[in-house]
Motif scaffolding. Structure first.
Motif, PDB file in Angstrom:
ATOM      1  N   HIS A  77     -34.724  -2.681 -14.122  1.00 50.82           N
ATOM      2  CA  HIS A  77     -35.113  -1.987 -15.344  1.00 50.82           C
ATOM      3  C   HIS A  77     -34.335  -0.936 -15.608  1.00 50.82           C
ATOM      4  O   HIS A  77     -34.330   0.050 -14.686  1.00 50.82           O
ATOM      5  CB  HIS A  77     -36.619  -1.771 -15.554  1.00 50.82           C
ATOM      6  CG  HIS A  77     -37.246  -1.306 -16.782  1.00 50.82           C
ATOM      7  ND1 HIS A  77     -36.585  -1.547 -18.097  1.00 50.82           N
ATOM      8  CD2 HIS A  77     -38.511  -0.888 -17.042  1.00 50.82           C
ATOM      9  CE1 HIS A  77     -37.296  -0.929 -19.060  1.00 50.82           C
ATOM     10  NE2 HIS A  77     -38.486  -0.649 -18.522  1.00 50.82           N
ATOM     11  N   VAL A 149     -34.543  -6.543 -18.847  1.00 48.33           N
ATOM     12  CA  VAL A 149     -35.248  -6.470 -17.384  1.00 48.33           C
ATOM     13  C   VAL A 149     -35.136  -7.896 -16.660  1.00 48.33           C
ATOM     14  O   VAL A 149     -34.879  -8.849 -17.468  1.00 48.33           O
ATOM     15  CB  VAL A 149     -36.813  -6.265 -17.838  1.00 48.33           C
ATOM     16  CG1 VAL A 149     -37.673  -6.533 -16.774  1.00 48.33           C
ATOM     17  CG2 VAL A 149     -36.978  -4.946 -18.250  1.00 48.33           C
ATOM     18  N   ALA A 163     -40.870  -5.579 -11.745  1.00 46.88           N
ATOM     19  CA  ALA A 163     -40.435  -4.588 -12.802  1.00 46.88           C
ATOM     20  C   ALA A 163     -41.734  -4.008 -13.258  1.00 46.88           C
ATOM     21  O   ALA A 163     -42.547  -3.756 -12.364  1.00 46.88           O
ATOM     22  CB  ALA A 163     -39.514  -5.201 -13.925  1.00 46.88           C
TER      23      ALA A 163
END
Ligand code: FEO
Length: 387
Positions: A77, A149, A163
């Motif tokens: 991320h 992501v 994440a």
């Protein structure tokens, strides 16, 4: 250094200096930026930390590696609470290769002016990276929370690196309830992205997961069905806890008095749960969380400049921003000479999907009288059963 699994070590940091996370969320117990090293024949570091903690993070990595150097930095991320320290890492370890989605490298170009050409590895859904005995599989998780992501699954240890998902507000050196601050975090940070969260939960359901390693909050090792169940409920915009939330603003106390009477009558009529929040004084992120958690919402405010009082206007826009839906809503307005707040609130709430409006709303003209007390009684009668 905390060992998460065989060869997986926590190297993240706690932030107790932060005033507002993402520029708007109070974090009374600080924030954790999690990072992990995976030690095998090759070594991978999972994500970086906020830019104020780059040196502490690198020191943690060095301590965990005990003289070895990392081969990969996996960037799941690119939001700066994780990525701002990437350049420090890449300068420190010039042999390391940086791994991320194509979207992550586009963002690196924007943030750092480079995609680390010659030292990068672009990965897509289902791509794998062998570290020796451990093989990492990458899972696209677009919009949980940003479009670039990825999640990462380590099948050997049954660890999912998730994440931002399953994260919460609060540093790791403070004990607190997971649900409350994970829910406030979810609806504030990820709430708009219910459909993408549902998609990635469906992918995760096919994996054998023993441990979830998010980028914020505690590493989850037990009772995973609870956390995954909460994410299912939240991302489907389902009611988690039956109850009525009364979100209000009041200038001279008359609307507040009407709200207190409604809360009292709801309880007298057997409503199992009533939550009251003052939008001008309480944390609006908490109010947003409460609105999403419960099934019934009463919006109570004064008429202001012919429309909706600013604190309420801001709150409803927070609801709209985060895709509030599937709830039952009632309005209470106050206006000394020309009440107009309900019309303004209704126009805003009409932008939400699948809202059912109450049959009984309340209009107060200045202060409570017999007429407005009767309206409050009718609304309490309607909402107390939580139908
Ligand atoms: Fe923790 Fe979306 O960054």
């Amino acid at each position: 250094m905390r060992q998460i699994a065989d060869g997986i070590i926590y190297v993240g940091v706690n932030d107790h200096e932060l005033d507002l996370f993402e520029g708007q969320y109070i974090v009374p117990n600080g924030m954790a930026y999690n990072s992990y090293v995976i030690v095998d024949e090759k070594i991978a570091v999972m994500d970086g930390v906020d830019g104020n903690f780059g040196d502490e993070w690198i020191a943690n990595v060095q301590e965990a590696l005990d003289g070895r150097t990392p081969d990969y930095l996996i960037v799941q991320h690119m939001e700066p609470d994780h990525s701002a320290s990437i350049t420090v890492f890449m300068d420190k370890y010039p042999e390391a290769v940086i791994v991320g989605s194509v979207g992550a490298f586009n963002m690196m170009q924007n943030y750092f002016g480079t995609k680390f050409e010659g030292r990068n590895m672009v990965v897509k859904e289902g791509a794998t990276l062998s570290l020796g005995s451990k093989e990492l599989t990458f899972i696209a998780a677009p919009n949980v929370h940003w479009p670039e992501v990825i999640f990462t699954y380590d099948a050997a240890d049954k660890v999912l690196f998730s994440a931002d998902a399953f994260g919460k507000f609060g540093a790791l050196d403070v004990e607190e309830d997971w649900d409350c601050e994970a829910r406030r975090y979810y609806f504030g940070i990820v709430g708009k992205f219910g459909a993408p969260v549902q998609k990635v939960l469906a992918k995760a359901a096919k994996l054998d997961i023993k441990t979830i390693c998010p980028l914020h909050g505690p590493i989850l090792t037990e009772n995973l069905e609870h956390y995954i169940g909460q994410y299912q409920t939240w991302s489907a915009y389902e009611v988690e806890t039956p109850g009525v939330v009364i979100a209000y603003s009041s200038v001279y106390g008359h609307t507040k008095a009407a709200v207190e009477l409604l809360a009292q009558k709801l309880e007298e009529k057997g409503c199992p749960r009533v939550v009251v929040t003052d939008l001008a004084r309480d944390d609006q992120a908490e109010a947003v969380e409460d609105a999403f958690r419960h099934g019934h919402l009463v919006l109570a405010t004064t008429t202001y400049c012919g429309g909706v009082f600013p604190a309420m206007d801001q709150f409803i826009h927070h609801l709209l921003d985060h895709a509030f839906q599937n709830r039952k809503v009632a309005f209470m307005e106050n206006g000394s000479w020309m009440p107009a707040a309900t019309k303004g609130m209704r126009a805003l709430m009409d932008k939400c999907a699948n809202i059912t409006y109450a049959q009984n709303n309340v209009t107060v003209k200045g202060s409570l009288n017999d007429d407005s007390r009767a309206q409050i009684d009718a609304l309490a009668e309607e909402f107390a059963t939580l139908d």
